[in-house]
Scaffold this motif. Structure first.
Motif, PDB file in Angstrom:
ATOM      1  N   PHE A   1       0.627  -1.303  -0.079  1.00  0.00           N
ATOM      2  CA  PHE A   1       0.163   0.033   0.187  1.00  0.00           C
ATOM      3  C   PHE A   1       0.839   1.280  -0.013  1.00  0.00           C
ATOM      4  O   PHE A   1       0.466   2.431  -0.354  1.00  0.00           O
ATOM      5  CB  PHE A   1      -1.028   0.154   1.101  1.00  0.00           C
ATOM      6  CG  PHE A   1      -2.265  -0.643   0.898  1.00  0.00           C
ATOM      7  CD1 PHE A   1      -2.340  -1.907   0.405  1.00  0.00           C
ATOM      8  CD2 PHE A   1      -3.477   0.195   1.182  1.00  0.00           C
ATOM      9  CE1 PHE A   1      -3.643  -2.643   0.353  1.00  0.00           C
ATOM     10  CE2 PHE A   1      -4.645  -0.582   0.485  1.00  0.00           C
ATOM     11  CZ  PHE A   1      -4.750  -1.780   0.334  1.00  0.00           C
TER      12      PHE A   1
ATOM     13  N   VAL B   1       1.232  -3.583   7.893  1.00  0.00           N
ATOM     14  CA  VAL B   1       2.670  -2.883   8.235  1.00  0.00           C
ATOM     15  C   VAL B   1       2.886  -1.877   6.915  1.00  0.00           C
ATOM     16  O   VAL B   1       3.232  -0.725   7.312  1.00  0.00           O
ATOM     17  CB  VAL B   1       3.615  -3.810   8.350  1.00  0.00           C
ATOM     18  CG1 VAL B   1       5.105  -3.270   8.276  1.00  0.00           C
ATOM     19  CG2 VAL B   1       3.286  -4.791   9.207  1.00  0.00           C
TER      20      VAL B   1
ATOM     21  N   MET C   1       0.829  -0.117   5.403  1.00  0.00           N
ATOM     22  CA  MET C   1      -0.133   0.870   5.643  1.00  0.00           C
ATOM     23  C   MET C   1       0.607   1.801   6.681  1.00  0.00           C
ATOM     24  O   MET C   1       0.643   3.098   6.393  1.00  0.00           O
ATOM     25  CB  MET C   1      -1.343   0.740   6.257  1.00  0.00           C
ATOM     26  CG  MET C   1      -2.679   0.857   5.385  1.00  0.00           C
ATOM     27  SD  MET C   1      -4.041  -0.566   5.989  1.00  0.00           S
ATOM     28  CE  MET C   1      -4.276   0.419   7.770  1.00  0.00           C
ATOM     29  N   GLY C   2       1.389   1.397   7.548  1.00  0.00           N
ATOM     30  CA  GLY C   2       2.024   2.143   8.432  1.00  0.00           C
ATOM     31  C   GLY C   2       3.023   2.980   7.773  1.00  0.00           C
ATOM     32  O   GLY C   2       3.338   4.041   7.992  1.00  0.00           O
ATOM     33  N   VAL C   3       3.989   2.288   7.021  1.00  0.00           N
ATOM     34  CA  VAL C   3       4.995   2.572   6.336  1.00  0.00           C
ATOM     35  C   VAL C   3       4.377   3.880   5.252  1.00  0.00           C
ATOM     36  O   VAL C   3       5.315   4.743   5.186  1.00  0.00           O
ATOM     37  CB  VAL C   3       5.832   1.746   5.070  1.00  0.00           C
ATOM     38  CG1 VAL C   3       6.528   2.059   4.249  1.00  0.00           C
ATOM     39  CG2 VAL C   3       6.274   0.712   6.223  1.00  0.00           C
ATOM     40  N   MET C   4       3.311   3.509   4.643  1.00  0.00           N
ATOM     41  CA  MET C   4       2.713   4.517   3.892  1.00  0.00           C
ATOM     42  C   MET C   4       2.347   5.856   4.768  1.00  0.00           C
ATOM     43  O   MET C   4       2.732   6.825   4.169  1.00  0.00           O
ATOM     44  CB  MET C   4       1.292   4.097   3.496  1.00  0.00           C
ATOM     45  CG  MET C   4       0.496   5.207   2.611  1.00  0.00           C
ATOM     46  SD  MET C   4      -1.174   4.535   2.453  1.00  0.00           S
ATOM     47  CE  MET C   4      -2.013   4.732   3.990  1.00  0.00           C
ATOM     48  N   PHE C   5       1.805   5.829   5.940  1.00  0.00           N
ATOM     49  CA  PHE C   5       1.615   6.841   6.704  1.00  0.00           C
ATOM     50  C   PHE C   5       2.996   7.892   6.887  1.00  0.00           C
ATOM     51  O   PHE C   5       3.314   8.895   6.725  1.00  0.00           O
ATOM     52  CB  PHE C   5       1.345   6.624   8.125  1.00  0.00           C
ATOM     53  CG  PHE C   5      -0.236   6.649   8.203  1.00  0.00           C
ATOM     54  CD1 PHE C   5      -0.726   8.003   8.355  1.00  0.00           C
ATOM     55  CD2 PHE C   5      -0.952   5.543   8.536  1.00  0.00           C
ATOM     56  CE1 PHE C   5      -2.052   8.156   8.638  1.00  0.00           C
ATOM     57  CE2 PHE C   5      -2.414   5.728   8.786  1.00  0.00           C
ATOM     58  CZ  PHE C   5      -2.850   7.177   8.909  1.00  0.00           C
ATOM     59  N   VAL C   6       4.238   6.953   7.168  1.00  0.00           N
ATOM     60  CA  VAL C   6       5.379   7.607   7.510  1.00  0.00           C
ATOM     61  C   VAL C   6       6.007   8.405   6.138  1.00  0.00           C
ATOM     62  O   VAL C   6       6.530   9.310   6.392  1.00  0.00           O
ATOM     63  CB  VAL C   6       6.315   6.663   8.122  1.00  0.00           C
ATOM     64  CG1 VAL C   6       7.692   7.021   8.320  1.00  0.00           C
ATOM     65  CG2 VAL C   6       5.997   5.832   9.266  1.00  0.00           C
TER      66      VAL C   6
ATOM     67  N   ASN D   1       4.417   9.377   3.731  1.00  0.00           N
ATOM     68  CA  ASN D   1       3.477  10.408   3.314  1.00  0.00           C
ATOM     69  C   ASN D   1       3.861  11.656   4.148  1.00  0.00           C
ATOM     70  O   ASN D   1       4.047  12.825   4.020  1.00  0.00           O
ATOM     71  CB  ASN D   1       2.025  10.102   3.755  1.00  0.00           C
ATOM     72  CG  ASN D   1       1.346  10.934   2.828  1.00  0.00           C
ATOM     73  OD1 ASN D   1       1.229  12.035   2.818  1.00  0.00           O
ATOM     74  ND2 ASN D   1       0.273  10.113   2.049  1.00  0.00           N
ATOM     75  N   GLY D   2       4.249  11.278   5.504  1.00  0.00           N
ATOM     76  CA  GLY D   2       4.560  12.164   6.665  1.00  0.00           C
ATOM     77  C   GLY D   2       5.926  12.850   6.144  1.00  0.00           C
ATOM     78  O   GLY D   2       5.964  14.320   6.018  1.00  0.00           O
ATOM     79  N   ILE D   3       6.747  12.247   5.589  1.00  0.00           N
ATOM     80  CA  ILE D   3       8.255  12.467   5.376  1.00  0.00           C
ATOM     81  C   ILE D   3       8.073  13.564   4.275  1.00  0.00           C
ATOM     82  O   ILE D   3       8.265  14.563   4.308  1.00  0.00           O
ATOM     83  CB  ILE D   3       9.255  11.420   5.045  1.00  0.00           C
ATOM     84  CG1 ILE D   3       9.348  10.766   6.202  1.00  0.00           C
ATOM     85  CG2 ILE D   3      10.301  12.131   4.203  1.00  0.00           C
ATOM     86  CD1 ILE D   3      10.238   9.365   5.975  1.00  0.00           C
TER      87      ILE D   3
ATOM     88  N   ARG E   1       5.201  15.176   3.309  1.00  0.00           N
ATOM     89  CA  ARG E   1       4.661  16.651   3.305  1.00  0.00           C
ATOM     90  C   ARG E   1       5.705  17.249   4.261  1.00  0.00           C
ATOM     91  O   ARG E   1       5.598  18.460   3.968  1.00  0.00           O
ATOM     92  CB  ARG E   1       3.227  16.307   4.199  1.00  0.00           C
ATOM     93  CG  ARG E   1       2.230  15.761   3.289  1.00  0.00           C
ATOM     94  CD  ARG E   1       1.197  15.348   4.112  1.00  0.00           C
ATOM     95  NE  ARG E   1       0.260  14.536   3.241  1.00  0.00           N
ATOM     96  CZ  ARG E   1      -1.074  14.731   3.346  1.00  0.00           C
ATOM     97  NH1 ARG E   1      -1.472  15.848   3.882  1.00  0.00           N
ATOM     98  NH2 ARG E   1      -1.942  14.261   2.091  1.00  0.00           N
TER      99      ARG E   1
ATOM    100  N   PHE F   1      -0.813   9.461  -3.896  1.00  0.00           N
ATOM    101  CA  PHE F   1      -1.842   8.412  -2.899  1.00  0.00           C
ATOM    102  C   PHE F   1      -2.856   7.967  -3.713  1.00  0.00           C
ATOM    103  O   PHE F   1      -3.002   6.613  -3.517  1.00  0.00           O
ATOM    104  CB  PHE F   1      -2.128   9.101  -1.689  1.00  0.00           C
ATOM    105  CG  PHE F   1      -2.839   8.098  -0.959  1.00  0.00           C
ATOM    106  CD1 PHE F   1      -2.475   7.111  -0.230  1.00  0.00           C
ATOM    107  CD2 PHE F   1      -4.466   8.535  -0.893  1.00  0.00           C
ATOM    108  CE1 PHE F   1      -3.242   6.142   0.512  1.00  0.00           C
ATOM    109  CE2 PHE F   1      -5.093   7.421  -0.143  1.00  0.00           C
ATOM    110  CZ  PHE F   1      -4.562   6.662   0.628  1.00  0.00           C
TER     111      PHE F   1
END
Lengths: 336, 445
Positions: free
Chosen positions: A44, A116, A118-123, A125-127, A129, A246
């Protein structure tokens, strides 16, 4: 003459954008399909991997531009692309070491790896942004058109113009080179063969002495390169916005599944199927039909099957149809 | 330390955090966190039902939440005068025709022998049906959208009041919540029918898609939702602040407690909301808990843990999965309708998958998948963090960069980007929990 005009209009609004978008999707879907084939989960975070590579490329492009470097008629981003790929490879390998490897050793269920990711996706995405912000960034430079619509009209004397943008040609050429290189690598080199063997039958590959960690590392390197190239091409052609990347996840997944997940050839075919369906269904056909139909039958509306905002619905419906009737996809991918 | 003590401590910790934020950032803010926390907890319960009980991987929470919001508008708003007369019948006819086409196509698929003739017949039905559908829908939609487009331009809802009086019928919102659940359940039935027979990754991709489509529909079908023009002024089941401030009795009581009327009225309204929401949360929690410990719940967990064995025992796996998928999605729909009621408006542009789908997943994972209490705890805790990470990030950045010059570009950039910290924090929390405490804060028993 009307017939020629219709063909030119069709090429201008459907064929060329479709081929371009299809190439971008195909390279993106190749990445998803490789991760699926070797690491056996749906990644993801792929959309955000694309966005991350593109972001590094954009930063490098800005740096090169500030140094006064340029490629003449080509966008500077092509020169910055290797830097973007390198950056993306580093990030992806770090994530694999710190996050995914643990679950590989545990032999965790694929769905855990999806969560997992998905969690990487969040991180990621955060980096992204955090570094470049959530806004639109345009980084294309050099001449916009190879042939502009107006030049084409004066050249041929037709009523319809055919505009070919530099980025469209670059996309297609790059895609051909990338795909050729990838297939050469997978089919002719020792490492590529070991990757295919590992994907086909993990235990047998391990028995014949293939180092799994090396295969996984190679996969991530290739996936990072593909993702960066796909992202950069998409960004050059349209524009770079983290959220759009995304959202690309859906058509990319659809391409990979339609073609048969795990099958590189399928990913390419799927990319074009999805791209052309999206473009033809959301295109207002009036312009083409005006030339083809006799005056009395001329359509009154736009003859647009669906508004462009529903393009996700198109890839989704195709995905569903394929899943329901041919779950292994067009090219006999892994039946999962 | 027994489980009960540990769980109570965890909940006490979360509520202390919320109360502390009340002291430092104002009670209004704390009440907002509490209200949205309850709604988040309900969403987390819905996802927990699907993932924790049955192992279904639904990443379309956003779509079901948005459908709940749609129900709040369709029940709460007054009918636009003249809109239904203008094109309502045509739209209904078109929708019926669309459904009829799909039914006819699936009937053909089931009844005709497979082969080219069947494919051609299905194609013909679908193509003809689609054009007939669009042919009837489009002109009628244009008629509806032409009715006073600046203020309404949509069908409106079922509120019996008129434009002036509909706010008095706030009770109707309480009906809208279960209806929101029904809407979401309907969508879940459709998607579940198609995708539940496939393996988990595919369900994830399918739900991801349906969520995007629901949002696209809400942004574009102006006749139904006003699209990106947003519906504002959705009525509420609690009194309005202004009415409270104008009521002498309320002002007097507020003054006797030492509040000024404006603050007291906003707090009172939020408190009433919190009570209503808490009742809903309590009911859903009680039902989930009963379900978890019933034979039905055990069967679901058996299917989750060993599909083949459960099937060998004669359990109908696909039907059970469809059931729990529909129920879980309905709970998300109820939460969505409650959220739109709390906001008082439906803004399709604000539905973001990271906020409404993936954040709910973080709540379930952090709280402990398979445990209802855990889902509620995760809902409150993660929502609290989601709200507070931004000011905390800003604070940290200010300290980190305090040595730099005022106009240092790095400092400016860091402070400006502090707002983006929340995604990264959520991701890191999720990865850490999955790695070091995969069963969450309150593990499944």
């Amino acid at each position: 003459m009307d017939f020629l005009n219709a063909i030119v209009a069709l090429a201008n609004y459907v064929l060329i954008p479709g081929i371009t978008y299809g190439s971008q999707l195909a390279i993106g879907a190749l990445g998803v399909t490789l991760v699926y084939g070797i690491l056996r989960f749906s990644n993801f975070a792929h959309g955000d991997t694309m966005a991350f590579g593109t972001m590094i490329t954009i930063l490098a492009t800005w740096w090169l531009q500030s140094m006064g470097v340029s490629l003449g008629p080509l966008p500077t981003a092509l020169l910055a692309l290797p830097i973007g790929i390198l950056g993306c490879i580093v990030l992806v390998l770090v994530i694999d070491r710190s996050v995914y490897r643990f679950y590989r050793e545990q032999k965790a269920k694929p769905v855990i790896l999806v969560i997992v990711s998905m969690g990487v996706m969040f991180v990621m995405n955060g980096i992204i942004r955090f570094i470049i912000g959530p806004d639109d960034q345009s980084f294309s430079d050099g001449p916009r058109f190879i042939i502009s619509a107006r030049d084409f009209k004066t050249m041929t004397g037709l009523d319809e113009g055919l505009g070919i943008r530099t980025t469209q040609v670059i996309t297609v050429v790059t895609a051909i080179i990338v795909v050729a290189l990838l297939f050469w690598f997978l089919n002719k080199t020792r490492s590529g063969k070991s990757m295919r063997a590992y994907s086909d039958n993990e235990d047998l590959a391990l028995l014949s002495g293939i180092n799994p960690e090396r295969v996984v590392m190679l996969t991530w390197i290739i996936v990072a390169a593909l993702a960066t190239i796909a992202g950069t091409l998409y960004g050059l052609d349209k524009s770079f916005k983290p959220f759009t990347y995304f959202q690309l996840l859906l058509p990319i997944f659809a391409s990979a599944v339609v073609g048969g997940i795990g099958s590189p050839l399928g990913a390419i075919a799927g990319g074009f199927v999805i791209a052309f369906s999206e473009v033809t269904i959301t295109y207002a056909w009036k312009k083409v039909l005006v030339y083809l139909m006799p005056d009395s039958l001329e359509p009154s509306g736009l003859v647009q099957l669906m508004s462009t905002d529903y393009k996700f619905a198109v890839s989704f419906v195709i995905l569903l149809i394929v899943l329901l009737f041919k779950p292994t996809g067009l090219f006999k991918g892994q039946s999962i | 330390m027994s489980d009960t003590v540990k769980n109570s401590l965890l909940f006490a910790l979360v509520f202390t955090l919320i109360i502390l934020s009340g002291f430092f950032q104002g009670w209004n803010n704390a009440m907002f966190i509490l209200n949205m926390g309850i709604i988040s907890a309900i969403m987390a319960l819905g996802v927990n039902l699907q993932w924790g009980f049955a192992g279904l991987f639904n990443v379309g929470v956003m779509g079901f939440v948005a459908l709940g919001g749609l129900a709040a508008v369709l029940l709460g708003m007054p009918a636009t005068p003249g809109a239904f007369a203008a094109g309502g019948a045509g739209v209904v006819l078109a929708l019926l025709l669309g459904i009829g086409t799909l039914v006819a196509a699936s009937f053909t698929y089931k009844r005709m022998p497979s082969g080219r003739n069947r494919n051609l017949a299905m194609m013909a039905i679908l193509v003809f049906g689609f054009f007939a559908f669009r042919g009837i829908l489009d002109p009628n939609v244009a008629l509806i959208e032409a009715v006073n487009p600046a203020a309404t331009g949509y069908l409106g809802g079922l509120n019996p009041g008129t434009d002036e009086t509909y706010r008095d019928n706030g009770w109707i919102m309480l009906l809208a919540w279960p209806v929101g659940g029904l809407f979401a359940a309907g969508a879940a039935w459709l998607i579940g029918k198609a995708a539940l027979g496939l393996r988990s990754d595919y369900l994830a991709i399918a739900t991801l898609g349906i969520a995007e489509i629901v949002i696209a529909m809400m942004k574009n079908e102006d006749w139904l939702t006003r699209g990106v023009k947003n519906v504002i002024g959705v009525p509420r089941p609690v009194p309005y602040e202004l009415d409270l401030q104008n009521s002498a009795a309320f002002v007097e009581r507020a003054a006797s407690l030492g509040f000024d009327p404006v603050e007291a009225s906003t707090l009172w309204v939020k408190l009433l909301y919190a009570l209503l929401f808490a009742v809903v949360l309590g009911i859903i929690f009680w039902l989930s808990q009963r379900a978890l410990n019933s034979p039905w719940g055990r069967m679901l967990r058996a299917i989750r843990d060993n599909e083949v064995a459960a099937e060998a025992m004669g359990k109908d796996i696909t039907a059970r999965r469809l059931q729990v998928f529909i129920i879980g999605s309905a709970i998300c729909g109820i939460a969505g309708a409650m959220m739109t009621t709390l906001d008082g408006q439906l803004t399709p542009g604000t539905y973001q998958p990271l906020r409404f789908t993936f954040l709910v997943w973080v709540m379930v994972i952090v709280g402990g998948s398979g445990s209802n209490l855990g889902a509620i705890l995760g809902g409150f805790l993660v929502w609290f963090l989601w709200v507070q990470v931004e000011p905390i990030g800003l604070f940290v950045m200010n300290i980190l960069t305090s040595g730099m010059a005022e106009d240092n570009w790095l400092r400016l950039h860091l402070i400006e980007s502090a707002a983006q910290m929340r995604l990264m924090t959520m991701g890191v929390i999720m990865i850490l929990v999955l790695r070091f405490s995969p069963r969450g804060l309150i593990p499944e028993k």
